[in-house]
Design a protein around this motif. Sequence first.
Motif, PDB file in Angstrom:
ATOM      1  N   THR A  42      21.165  31.155  -9.985  1.00 36.11           N
ATOM      2  CA  THR A  42      20.389  30.026  -9.474  1.00 36.11           C
ATOM      3  C   THR A  42      19.011  30.502  -9.045  1.00 36.11           C
ATOM      4  O   THR A  42      18.892  31.379  -8.188  1.00 36.11           O
ATOM      5  N   THR A  91      15.332  29.876  -7.339  1.00 36.89           N
ATOM      6  CA  THR A  91      14.744  29.058  -6.288  1.00 36.89           C
ATOM      7  C   THR A  91      13.311  29.490  -6.063  1.00 36.89           C
ATOM      8  O   THR A  91      13.020  30.682  -5.984  1.00 36.89           O
ATOM      9  N   THR A 145      14.814  24.264  -7.499  1.00 39.10           N
ATOM     10  CA  THR A 145      16.050  25.017  -7.701  1.00 39.10           C
ATOM     11  C   THR A 145      16.606  24.670  -9.070  1.00 39.10           C
ATOM     12  O   THR A 145      16.595  23.501  -9.470  1.00 39.10           O
ATOM     13  N   ASP A 146      17.087  25.685  -9.789  1.00 34.89           N
ATOM     14  CA  ASP A 146      17.585  25.447 -11.142  1.00 34.89           C
ATOM     15  C   ASP A 146      18.635  26.501 -11.487  1.00 34.89           C
ATOM     16  O   ASP A 146      18.475  27.676 -11.149  1.00 34.89           O
ATOM     17  N   SER A 147      19.706  26.069 -12.138  1.00 33.77           N
ATOM     18  CA  SER A 147      20.781  26.982 -12.524  1.00 33.77           C
ATOM     19  C   SER A 147      20.891  27.148 -14.025  1.00 33.77           C
ATOM     20  O   SER A 147      21.922  27.600 -14.529  1.00 33.77           O
TER      21      SER A 147
END
Length: 291
Positions: free
Chosen positions: A221, A223, A233-235
């Motif tokens: 993840t 951030t 935020t990105d996964s």
Amino acid sequence: IRLISDAVCSVSVGTNPTATTSMLRIAADSPEYFKVAPGQKISVIANLGLIAKAIGILRSYGADAHVYIPGVGTISGITAGNYLDSAGTTSASVDNPVGLVVDSFGSINATQGTTANKPILRQSGGNYSWQFDGSNDSLSLSAPLFQMSDDHCVIAGAKVESIAGFQTVFSEEGTGRIQIRYENGTVQFLWLGASTGTNFQTSETYVNTTIVIAARNSAGTKTSRINGEIKNTDSTATDTPNMTSANIGCWASNNYMFGHLYPIIAIKGTLSDSDLLVLERFVGQLSGVQI
């Protein structure tokens, strides 16, 4: 009972106490005497200041903590390690070039061997910075600090003085990129592999304004943060390129920084939200930013 501590602490007494830093404060190396009822327990917690907390966090990562501090001598308990020459024979001084910045916790130093390409050490309002000219000033690290697949975090104090174009704060390169840079005054965060990646960009512009930038990868993840505030935020999964080099103030001899960089902290490892905030505040304190 008689209580003595080798650090400032707070104390709670009771049947099942839990001390917090807002409770009874005990000075370091100074005995205190007080009465307790039979059967009661004592709970004690260290009451550390920001600098001590930050140094404690950094030390917990051992050689995987990398700290680059602009300045002369010891800054907030950390040796700045700035030298005029890349060999480290002559200490740097304010308003003169910097050819070597010693990694204060790890062993990956930042250097620049070409005199014309060295940033200048500045001091203003009690805070030190490196000033980059936007043309060719940069510092090269002797090795990458982490790989894309590693949990990692980079925290930096920065101020650009021009809105135009791309300006790099920190970059790792190889078959992909991990990068913090400005784009026309906004802040851009890149985790790019050969075919997949994450690209964050702030909606706000920050020109002639000192900010604390943080980029963290934790269990995949990503951030981005500005002054302690989460921006993105990105996964999304990123492939795992091989990172082979790293720079401060440029990306692969391009996108040079025009402005000032303050302390830069990079950690290979998992950093909690609370510890990240402590380190952001620490960088902020040395950059003139209140977080």
